[in-house]
Design a protein around this motif. Structure first.
Motif, short mmCIF file in Angstrom:
data_model
loop_
_atom_site.label_atom_id
_atom_site.label_comp_id
_atom_site.label_asym_id
_atom_site.label_seq_id
_atom_site.Cartn_x
_atom_site.Cartn_y
_atom_site.Cartn_z
N ASP A 272 0.67 -1.13 0.15
CA ASP A 272 -0.11 -0.01 -0.35
C ASP A 272 0.90 1.30 -0.12
O ASP A 272 0.42 2.27 -0.83
CB ASP A 272 -0.98 0.35 1.15
CG ASP A 272 -1.80 -1.03 1.59
OD1 ASP A 272 -1.94 -1.23 0.65
OD2 ASP A 272 -2.88 -1.52 2.61
N ALA A 273 1.89 1.01 1.11
CA ALA A 273 2.67 2.39 1.30
C ALA A 273 2.92 2.47 -0.57
O ALA A 273 3.50 4.33 -1.27
CB ALA A 273 4.05 2.31 1.76
N VAL A 274 3.73 1.34 -1.63
CA VAL A 274 4.41 1.55 -2.34
C VAL A 274 3.72 2.40 -2.99
O VAL A 274 4.33 3.03 -4.07
CB VAL A 274 5.45 0.27 -2.86
CG1 VAL A 274 5.82 0.68 -4.08
CG2 VAL A 274 5.88 -0.10 -2.11
N SER A 275 2.50 1.64 -3.36
CA SER A 275 1.44 2.06 -4.87
C SER A 275 1.25 3.73 -4.44
O SER A 275 1.25 4.14 -5.27
CB SER A 275 0.39 1.50 -4.30
OG SER A 275 0.38 0.19 -4.52
N LEU A 276 0.71 3.85 -2.98
CA LEU A 276 0.74 5.77 -1.95
C LEU A 276 1.38 6.48 -2.94
O LEU A 276 1.36 8.30 -4.06
CB LEU A 276 0.69 5.54 -1.07
CG LEU A 276 -0.60 6.65 -0.65
CD1 LEU A 276 -1.18 7.08 -1.37
CD2 LEU A 276 -0.72 6.65 1.20
N ASN A 277 3.19 6.18 -2.36
CA ASN A 277 4.02 6.24 -3.31
C ASN A 277 4.16 6.85 -4.30
O ASN A 277 4.80 7.80 -4.55
CB ASN A 277 5.30 5.65 -2.57
CG ASN A 277 6.33 6.52 -2.74
OD1 ASN A 277 6.40 8.12 -3.73
ND2 ASN A 277 7.71 5.93 -2.94
N GLY A 278 4.03 5.94 -5.20
CA GLY A 278 4.01 5.84 -6.88
C GLY A 278 2.85 7.12 -7.59
O GLY A 278 3.15 7.92 -7.44
N PHE A 279 1.38 6.75 -6.62
CA PHE A 279 0.37 7.83 -7.50
C PHE A 279 0.75 9.38 -6.98
O PHE A 279 0.92 10.06 -7.61
CB PHE A 279 -0.88 7.23 -6.26
CG PHE A 279 -1.68 8.03 -6.80
CD1 PHE A 279 -2.53 8.19 -8.03
CD2 PHE A 279 -2.59 9.01 -5.52
CE1 PHE A 279 -3.89 8.77 -8.41
CE2 PHE A 279 -3.67 9.42 -5.54
CZ PHE A 279 -4.33 9.10 -7.03
N ALA A 280 1.26 9.63 -5.82
CA ALA A 280 1.79 10.70 -4.81
C ALA A 280 2.63 11.43 -6.23
O ALA A 280 2.59 12.26 -6.49
CB ALA A 280 1.89 10.67 -4.06
N ARG A 281 3.14 10.91 -6.67
CA ARG A 281 4.26 11.11 -7.95
C ARG A 281 4.18 11.07 -9.04
O ARG A 281 4.19 13.08 -9.71
CB ARG A 281 5.95 9.97 -7.87
CG ARG A 281 6.75 10.26 -6.42
CD ARG A 281 7.62 9.12 -5.85
NE ARG A 281 9.03 9.13 -6.31
CZ ARG A 281 9.94 7.96 -6.96
NH1 ARG A 281 9.15 7.04 -6.20
NH2 ARG A 281 11.21 8.75 -7.22
N GLN A 282 3.46 10.69 -9.28
CA GLN A 282 2.38 10.70 -10.53
C GLN A 282 2.06 12.03 -11.04
O GLN A 282 1.86 12.65 -11.64
CB GLN A 282 2.37 9.58 -11.35
CG GLN A 282 3.05 8.68 -11.54
CD GLN A 282 3.49 8.42 -12.90
OE1 GLN A 282 3.19 10.17 -13.80
NE2 GLN A 282 4.83 8.08 -12.80
N LEU A 283 0.76 11.71 -9.75
CA LEU A 283 -0.28 13.77 -9.76
C LEU A 283 0.95 14.39 -8.99
O LEU A 283 0.21 15.74 -9.75
CB LEU A 283 -1.27 13.17 -8.34
CG LEU A 283 -2.24 14.03 -7.71
CD1 LEU A 283 -3.05 14.39 -9.45
CD2 LEU A 283 -2.46 13.34 -6.74
#
Length: 164
Positions: free
Chosen positions: A85-96
């Motif tokens: 979850d942390a890695v997914s959220l990190n990737g999403f936040a970076r893309q956004l």
């Protein structure tokens, strides 16, 4: 050269991120990125391509230093079940964040072009003289980005509190 810099920096920074506190790499990368963005304000029509490439390469080097530390730092100290979850959220936040950043830079550039008497349409069509709009935009983006380098310094791994 920018892609080479990021490609060479990431594996080295990844190894360093295992040995050095992530906040140190993130702070260094953020500071270099801000310096690169601010330096781009000095680029003009008479600037050597080598100088321009050097400033761009410095920015890509900065991203290469920060990226592994951000990824590792976002997952370090978490329970094994929380890591995906942390890695997914990190990737999403970076893309956004990247998409929002591009949009904001476009709005700021349009604002500065209009404030300096040249609209984006004129610029695209080659009708506008060189303005200070780009210089102003780079300096504004550097000023907006600078607090990230300061905030990165205060990023520390939290001690896990066990409940129950």
């Amino acid at each position: 050269p920018g892609f080479l810099a990021i490609g060479l920096a990431m594996p080295i920074a990844g190894r360093l991120a295992d040995r050095v506190a992530p906040h140190l790499l993130i702070t260094a990368g953020s500071a270099l990125l801000v310096a690169s963005i601010a330096a781009m304000a000095s680029v003009g029509l008479l600037t050597s391509i080598f100088v321009t490439v050097a400033w761009i390469t410095l920015g890509r080097l900065a991203l290469g230093i920060m990226s592994p530390a951000l990824s590792i730092g976002s997952a370090r100290g978490l329970a094994r079940a929380e890591i995906p979850d942390a890695v997914s959220l990190n990737g999403f936040a970076r893309q956004l964040g990247g998409a929002m950043g591009v949009g904001i830079v476009g709005v700021v550039l349009e604002w500065r072009l209009n404030a300096n008497g040249a609209g984006m349409t004129d610029l695209i069509n080659g009708l506008a003289p060189r303005t200070i709009a780009f210089e102003q935009t780079f300096l504004i983006v550097a000023a907006i980005s600078a607090p990230a380098a300061i905030a990165a310094w205060f990023m520390r791994e939290r001690k896990r509190v066990r409940s129950g």
